[in-house]
Structure formats: C-alpha cells, structure tokens
Design an enzyme around this catalytic site. Structure first.
Site, PDB file in Angstrom:
ATOM      1  N   PHE A  14       0.845  -1.199   0.000  1.00 33.89           N
ATOM      2  CA  PHE A  14       0.000   0.000   0.000  1.00 33.89           C
ATOM      3  C   PHE A  14       0.879   1.247   0.000  1.00 33.89           C
ATOM      4  O   PHE A  14       0.944   1.980   0.976  1.00 33.89           O
ATOM      5  CB  PHE A  14      -0.881  -0.057   1.251  1.00 33.89           C
ATOM      6  CG  PHE A  14      -2.224   0.595   1.096  1.00 33.89           C
ATOM      7  CD1 PHE A  14      -3.141   0.116   0.191  1.00 33.89           C
ATOM      8  CD2 PHE A  14      -2.583   1.664   1.889  1.00 33.89           C
ATOM      9  CE1 PHE A  14      -4.397   0.688   0.064  1.00 33.89           C
ATOM     10  CE2 PHE A  14      -3.834   2.245   1.783  1.00 33.89           C
ATOM     11  CZ  PHE A  14      -4.731   1.756   0.863  1.00 33.89           C
ATOM     12  N   HIS A  15       1.585   1.466  -1.095  1.00 29.60           N
ATOM     13  CA  HIS A  15       2.417   2.652  -1.210  1.00 29.60           C
ATOM     14  C   HIS A  15       1.543   3.823  -1.671  1.00 29.60           C
ATOM     15  O   HIS A  15       0.319   3.725  -1.671  1.00 29.60           O
ATOM     16  CB  HIS A  15       3.612   2.389  -2.140  1.00 29.60           C
ATOM     17  CG  HIS A  15       3.218   1.943  -3.510  1.00 29.60           C
ATOM     18  ND1 HIS A  15       2.950   2.826  -4.520  1.00 29.60           N
ATOM     19  CD2 HIS A  15       3.031   0.696  -4.034  1.00 29.60           C
ATOM     20  CE1 HIS A  15       2.616   2.153  -5.614  1.00 29.60           C
ATOM     21  NE2 HIS A  15       2.652   0.855  -5.343  1.00 29.60           N
TER      22      HIS A  15
END
Length: 89
Positions: A14-15
């Site tokens: 989850f960048h």
C-alpha cells in the site's frame, strides 16, 4: 454499517499510488469509510495521510467498514480495487 475483509495482493503493498487510488474511490461515495489493519489500527478511508500510516504490505489483511446511504456499493467498489491489485499487475 457493512464490514468486509480483503488481503492486499499487489506485490508492492500500500504505497502512495494504491493509497491515492483508494482515497479517490472512497471519496466518490457519501458513506463514511474506515479502514483497519490486523493490529486494530484505524484510519479514515478518505484520508491519504491516514491510509499511508496503516503500514499495509503484501499479504496484509485490510478491513473496510462503510456506513451511510451508499455503503453497499462503496465497500464493493473498494474491495474490488484491493482484489484487482490496484491495477498494478
């Protein structure tokens, strides 16, 4: 209120890009949207800063909770986004 669970399947986790896509999709709905991680940490699904602090990585469980008029379609759309690996693969 509707609660669904998913697993992050995109290899990079989850960048910034997935967080931005999630936030943008969440903001399409009137429902209040909250996200929780496995440790019970909670964030507003419409806040990119909140989402970025969750520490989601590949294989992390994500809990999406929505409450409001369009809660059903909101959780479905957000879970679809997660399940489709945010379009990364």
């Amino acid at each position: 209120m509707i609660v669904v669970e998913g697993v992050l399947q995109n290899k990079t986790g989850f960048h910034i890009r997935p967080a931005q896509l999630f936030m943008e999709k969440a903001n399409e709905f009137k429902a209040n949207i909250m996200v929780r991680n496995e440790e019970g940490m909670e964030a507003d699904g419409k806040s990119i800063l909140g989402l970025m602090t969750m520490g989601f990585e590949y294989g992390s469980k994500i809990v999406i909770e929505a409450s409001g008029d369009d809660e059903e379609i909101a959780v479905k759309a957000l879970l679809d986004l997660v399940n489709n690996k945010f379009g990364e693969e």
